[in-house]
Design a protein around this motif. Structure first.
Motif, PDB file in Angstrom:
ATOM      1  N   VAL A   1       0.871  -1.171   0.000  1.00  0.00           N
ATOM      2  CA  VAL A   1       0.000   0.000   0.000  1.00  0.00           C
ATOM      3  C   VAL A   1       0.911   1.224   0.000  1.00  0.00           C
ATOM      4  O   VAL A   1       1.547   1.539   1.018  1.00  0.00           O
ATOM      5  CB  VAL A   1      -0.932   0.028   1.226  1.00  0.00           C
ATOM      6  N   GLY A   2       1.010   1.870  -1.159  1.00  0.00           N
ATOM      7  CA  GLY A   2       1.917   2.997  -1.255  1.00  0.00           C
ATOM      8  C   GLY A   2       3.352   2.570  -1.001  1.00  0.00           C
ATOM      9  O   GLY A   2       3.863   1.643  -1.634  1.00  0.00           O
ATOM     10  N   ASP A   3       3.992   3.232  -0.050  1.00  0.00           N
ATOM     11  CA  ASP A   3       5.376   2.912   0.293  1.00  0.00           C
ATOM     12  C   ASP A   3       5.469   1.999   1.508  1.00  0.00           C
ATOM     13  O   ASP A   3       6.490   1.972   2.206  1.00  0.00           O
ATOM     14  CB  ASP A   3       6.160   4.202   0.564  1.00  0.00           C
ATOM     15  N   THR A   4       4.389   1.260   1.762  1.00  0.00           N
ATOM     16  CA  THR A   4       4.370   0.347   2.908  1.00  0.00           C
ATOM     17  C   THR A   4       3.974  -1.054   2.477  1.00  0.00           C
ATOM     18  O   THR A   4       3.393  -1.252   1.409  1.00  0.00           O
ATOM     19  CB  THR A   4       3.378   0.809   3.994  1.00  0.00           C
ATOM     20  N   VAL A   5       4.302  -2.018   3.331  1.00  0.00           N
ATOM     21  CA  VAL A   5       3.850  -3.397   3.183  1.00  0.00           C
ATOM     22  C   VAL A   5       2.951  -3.703   4.369  1.00  0.00           C
ATOM     23  O   VAL A   5       3.283  -3.374   5.516  1.00  0.00           O
ATOM     24  CB  VAL A   5       5.045  -4.374   3.147  1.00  0.00           C
ATOM     25  N   ARG A   6       1.810  -4.309   4.097  1.00  0.00           N
ATOM     26  CA  ARG A   6       0.872  -4.709   5.159  1.00  0.00           C
ATOM     27  C   ARG A   6       0.797  -6.229   5.144  1.00  0.00           C
ATOM     28  O   ARG A   6       0.691  -6.853   4.088  1.00  0.00           O
ATOM     29  CB  ARG A   6      -0.528  -4.118   4.919  1.00  0.00           C
TER      30      ARG A   6
ATOM     31  N   LEU B   1       5.034  -2.240   7.560  1.00  0.00           N
ATOM     32  CA  LEU B   1       6.480  -2.101   7.422  1.00  0.00           C
ATOM     33  C   LEU B   1       6.773  -1.206   6.239  1.00  0.00           C
ATOM     34  O   LEU B   1       5.953  -1.100   5.318  1.00  0.00           O
ATOM     35  CB  LEU B   1       7.137  -3.472   7.197  1.00  0.00           C
ATOM     36  N   GLU B   2       7.928  -0.564   6.245  1.00  0.00           N
ATOM     37  CA  GLU B   2       8.296   0.198   5.057  1.00  0.00           C
ATOM     38  C   GLU B   2       8.484  -0.760   3.883  1.00  0.00           C
ATOM     39  O   GLU B   2       8.968  -1.878   4.052  1.00  0.00           O
ATOM     40  CB  GLU B   2       9.577   0.990   5.290  1.00  0.00           C
ATOM     41  N   PHE B   3       8.087  -0.326   2.703  1.00  0.00           N
ATOM     42  CA  PHE B   3       8.293  -1.130   1.504  1.00  0.00           C
ATOM     43  C   PHE B   3       9.751  -1.031   1.094  1.00  0.00           C
ATOM     44  O   PHE B   3      10.316   0.063   0.999  1.00  0.00           O
ATOM     45  CB  PHE B   3       7.403  -0.640   0.366  1.00  0.00           C
TER      46      PHE B   3
END
Length: 259
Positions: A19-24, A63-65
């Protein structure tokens, strides 16, 4: 609202999205302890791990991607040259040294699926899955991902798994290398093992693969996922053969380590 893009790859990656610059990804009882670990690593200057960003509104860990691609299997040539393989060994040593000063939260819950067999079981908080399928590279930026099974472990148990995976010590003729013994030595040298540790590592290489086989066999017998699924897909047999290959060549690994 940002689009959720499913992320494939790996054997236990169900429910992981970008999601955008993140990992879920799905959280569990272990997530707070893992996030505390990742915060510590960044605070002490270890950058080869993603930054934790808490939980989202759906209760997923964030987490940050990390941009780039995993090395295994299509980009394994990236760690083919010995200088680049040595970088892996140094990264693992840097992680182990960085985590040595970590004090887990008093209520820490961990998800260690294969506890270490040796007497260093509480020596460090280990990653337990340091392998090319968890190494993301993007140019000069190298990052280890998938810290879900981090927990109490030992330096050698963690390193033995990495040696098996990064050499690789494989019974598959397509992955076997004539310089396998030399690559075992490269990783040991880069990590900085002393003679006693090298003597302990050589027989541990087969036992670490055998432990993976035992995990999958038990999961198959009990119906525990994802291990039962991986067994059905043939992963158990792969680990059994790899353990046999490492055991047969144990004297070769030891000779290279002590040369």
């Amino acid at each position: 609202m940002l689009e959720e893009i499913p992320l494939a790859g790996g054997n236990v990656s169900a429910g992981v999205v970008r999601v955008g610059d993140t990992v879920r990804r799905p959280a569990g009882p272990w997530t707070p302890a893992v996030h505390a670990l990742l915060v510590h690593l960044h605070e002490v200057g270890f950058r080869a791990a993603p930054r934790p960003l808490g939980l989202d509104e759906k209760g997923r860990e964030v987490l940050e991607f990390v941009p780039g691609d995993t090395v295994w299997p299509d980009r394994f040539a990236e760690v083919g040259p010995r200088a680049r393989l040595a970088r892996v060994g140094r990264m693992i040593r840097e992680f182990h040294d960085a985590v040595a000063g970590f004090t887990p939260p008093p209520d820490a819950a961990w998800r260690v699926v294969i506890p270490p067999e040796d007497d260093g079981g509480g020596e460090i908080i280990a990653h337990h899955d340091l392998a090319p399928w968890n190494l993301v590279t993007d140019g000069d930026a190298w990052t280890f991902i998938d810290w879900d099974v981090a927990g109490p472990g030992s330096r050698l148990w963690d390193l033995a798994y990495a040696v098996k995976a990064f050499v690789p010590l494989s019974a598959d003729p397509g992955w076997q290398r004539p310089d396998a013994a030399a690559r075992v030595r490269v990783l040991a040298d880069a990590y900085g093992l002393d003679e006693q540790q090298r003597r302990r590592l050589a027989p541990m290489l087969a036992r670490r693969s055998r432990a993976m086989y035992d995990l999958l066999a038990t999961g198959h017998a009990n119906g525990t996922q994802p291990w039962a699924r991986l067994w059905a897909e043939g992963h158990g047999e792969v680990w059994r053969r790899d353990a046999g290959y490492a055991e047969i060549h144990e004297e070769e690994w030891l000779a290279a380590l002590l040369r």
